[in-house]
Structure formats: C-alpha cells, structure tokens
Design a protein around this motif. Structure first.
Motif, PDB file in Angstrom:
ATOM      1  N   LYS A  54      12.977   8.896  -7.411  1.00 31.91           N
ATOM      2  CA  LYS A  54      11.830   8.081  -7.011  1.00 31.91           C
ATOM      3  C   LYS A  54      11.573   8.308  -5.543  1.00 31.91           C
ATOM      4  CE  LYS A  54      11.828   3.727  -7.938  1.00 31.91           C
ATOM      5  NZ  LYS A  54      12.306   2.341  -8.117  1.00 31.91           N
ATOM      6  N   ILE A  55      10.323   8.587  -5.193  1.00 29.61           N
ATOM      7  CA  ILE A  55       9.947   8.747  -3.786  1.00 29.61           C
ATOM      8  C   ILE A  55       9.611   7.367  -3.227  1.00 29.61           C
ATOM      9  CG2 ILE A  55       8.306   9.745  -2.150  1.00 29.61           C
ATOM     10  CD1 ILE A  55      10.093  11.860  -3.389  1.00 29.61           C
ATOM     11  N   ILE A  56      10.397   6.945  -2.237  1.00 30.89           N
ATOM     12  CA  ILE A  56      10.247   5.636  -1.607  1.00 30.89           C
ATOM     13  C   ILE A  56       9.776   5.842  -0.167  1.00 30.89           C
ATOM     14  CG2 ILE A  56      11.386   3.470  -0.973  1.00 30.89           C
ATOM     15  CD1 ILE A  56      11.563   3.998  -3.983  1.00 30.89           C
ATOM     16  N   ILE A  57       8.600   5.334   0.156  1.00 28.55           N
ATOM     17  CA  ILE A  57       8.111   5.387   1.526  1.00 28.55           C
ATOM     18  C   ILE A  57       8.588   4.125   2.235  1.00 28.55           C
ATOM     19  CG2 ILE A  57       6.071   5.498   3.016  1.00 28.55           C
ATOM     20  CD1 ILE A  57       6.474   7.969   1.159  1.00 28.55           C
ATOM     21  N   VAL A 114      14.279   8.501  -0.015  1.00 25.42           N
ATOM     22  CA  VAL A 114      13.562   7.683   0.961  1.00 25.42           C
ATOM     23  C   VAL A 114      12.922   8.552   2.040  1.00 25.42           C
ATOM     24  CG1 VAL A 114      13.793   5.822   2.661  1.00 25.42           C
ATOM     25  CG2 VAL A 114      15.058   5.702   0.507  1.00 25.42           C
ATOM     26  N   VAL A 115      11.684   8.224   2.369  1.00 22.91           N
ATOM     27  CA  VAL A 115      10.943   8.910   3.433  1.00 22.91           C
ATOM     28  C   VAL A 115      10.804   7.958   4.605  1.00 22.91           C
ATOM     29  CG1 VAL A 115       8.800  10.106   4.054  1.00 22.91           C
ATOM     30  CG2 VAL A 115       9.608  10.174   1.672  1.00 22.91           C
ATOM     31  N   LEU A 117       1.865  12.983   0.257  1.00 19.46           N
ATOM     32  CA  LEU A 117       2.503  12.451  -0.955  1.00 19.46           C
ATOM     33  C   LEU A 117       1.622  11.387  -1.615  1.00 19.46           C
ATOM     34  CD1 LEU A 117       6.197  12.137   0.289  1.00 19.46           C
ATOM     35  CD2 LEU A 117       5.214  13.968  -1.103  1.00 19.46           C
ATOM     36  N   MET A 118       1.013  10.525  -0.788  1.00 18.85           N
ATOM     37  CA  MET A 118       0.103   9.509  -1.325  1.00 18.85           C
ATOM     38  C   MET A 118      -1.117  10.164  -1.975  1.00 18.85           C
ATOM     39  SD  MET A 118       1.070   6.331  -1.137  1.00 18.85           S
ATOM     40  CE  MET A 118      -0.491   5.467  -1.325  1.00 18.85           C
ATOM     41  N   VAL A 177       4.175   9.225  -4.763  1.00 17.04           N
ATOM     42  CA  VAL A 177       4.912   8.069  -4.247  1.00 17.04           C
ATOM     43  C   VAL A 177       5.145   7.063  -5.374  1.00 17.04           C
ATOM     44  CG1 VAL A 177       4.817   6.118  -2.644  1.00 17.04           C
ATOM     45  CG2 VAL A 177       4.004   8.383  -1.930  1.00 17.04           C
ATOM     46  N   ASP A 178       6.387   6.590  -5.470  1.00 21.10           N
ATOM     47  CA  ASP A 178       6.732   5.599  -6.493  1.00 21.10           C
ATOM     48  C   ASP A 178       6.811   4.186  -5.941  1.00 21.10           C
ATOM     49  OD1 ASP A 178       7.280   7.431  -8.859  1.00 21.10           O
ATOM     50  OD2 ASP A 178       8.587   8.302  -7.327  1.00 21.10           O
TER      51      ASP A 178
END
Length: 198
Positions: free
Chosen positions: A4-7, A130-131, A141-142, A147-148
């Motif tokens: 999961k991509i977490i901003i 995490v980013v 990414l957005m 993004v998740d």
C-alpha cells in the motif's frame, strides 16, 4: 500480497508543503518549527508509530539525500527503524539510495517509468510503503491513482503562498475521511483514502 502506498506529509492549513524547515530559502519557510513542545512530542510519537508499522520507504532523490544527512548519524528506536528500513528511491542519476548506503541491498533505485516501477513495487512489497516529502513524486502518484492512503498532519498556519501538496492535477480526486485526531494542542492528524471508481 500487495503493498500500500501511504503518503505521509506535514502541511500548512492552506495545503502548502514547501520548505517546512526553512532551509530552502522560501520566504515563508520554517513553518514546521513553530510547534510547541507538547505538539512536537505528540507528533514524534505518531511518527515513531508509523515507522514501526511501515515495511519500506519510497522517496524522491532529493528527499532521500535530505533525510540521509539528518538520520544516518542518529540513534534510538525511531532512528534505528528509519535507518534500517528498505528505501526505494525514484531517480535517473543515483546508483543506490543515499540513505541506505550504509546497508546495501536494502531497497533500490527506481530508474524506469515511475508509474510502472511503483505499480510493480506494490506487487513486490507486502505492507505499507510510506512516502515522506517527495512532493513531485506524490503528485505523480496521485495523478495516476497509485496512492492508497493519505496521512496529513495539519499545522495551524496559513502561508498564502508556496507549493501545494496536490499542485495541478488533471481531474478531481475524491477522498474519504477515515480518521481525525488532535495531536498535542494545535496539530490535527487526518487520514484519507481515495475513492476508487466502481
């Protein structure tokens, strides 16, 4: 298995992310440093908790270099976790992540098409990726719906100028508020998830 991509970003009340520590020469920079001790303590606890729950970090080249100069020399639970975590760095010039240079083979540089590379990374890494900072990367990414989750710590200051978290995006991106909480006296921590087309 799916990453999961977490901003995870610090933002001003009006959505500015530019120069939080005042080191980039932006006339309104340094807004991150305005928080009081109670806010700082609550923020640090939250960041430690997030780091302990993350599997890897995804960063742009400049953010990788910036964090490396600040964290590689530190010790303690938070520093040890961040320094030992695999880093995936988007760059066309780096050979290996700077922040991971003391621990080779922990992460890698993503040199190809960023969208394809990150989509592949989500297949390879199980858990939260995490980013931090890396605003150009965040916006890309957005834009491409990679993004998740967004975790935003909102600082009680309106800057009225500067680079915004989302910048220009080609289409509206609906988000769903998952949670909200107060940190210390003045910070607010918001968690959002993108609303995917059904």
């Amino acid at each position: 298995m799916m990453g999961k991509i977490i901003i995870s970003e610090n933002v001003s009340l009006d959505g500015v992310v530019q120069d939080p520590t005042g080191e980039e020469g932006f006339s309104r920079g340094g807004w991150f440093l305005q928080m009081g001790d109670k806010d700082r303590e609550a923020w640090a606890k939250l960041e430690l908790y997030e780091a302990l729950g993350a599997t890897a970090l995804l960063l742009g080249r400049r953010s990788d270099e910036w964090f490396a100069t600040r964290w590689l020399s530190r010790t303690g639970e938070w520093a040890d976790r961040l320094n030992s975590m695999p880093k995936y760095v988007v760059s066309s010039t780096l050979q290996e992540p700077v922040w991971s240079s003391s621990t080779p083979a922990r992460g890698r540089v993503l040199k190809g098409d960023v969208v394809d590379e990150v989509a592949q990374l989500k297949q390879e890494v199980d858990g939260d990726i995490v980013v931090y900072a890396s605003i150009q990367l965040v916006q890309l990414l957005m834009e491409h719906d990679l993004v998740d989750e967004l975790r935003l710590t909102v600082f009680p200051v309106a800057l009225g100028a500067g680079k915004h978290l989302f910048g220009e995006i080609s289409a509206m991106k609906p988000l769903r508020l998952i949670s909200t909480r107060t940190l210390g006296d003045d910070l607010v921590f918001l968690t959002y998830q993108p609303v995917r087309d059904t």
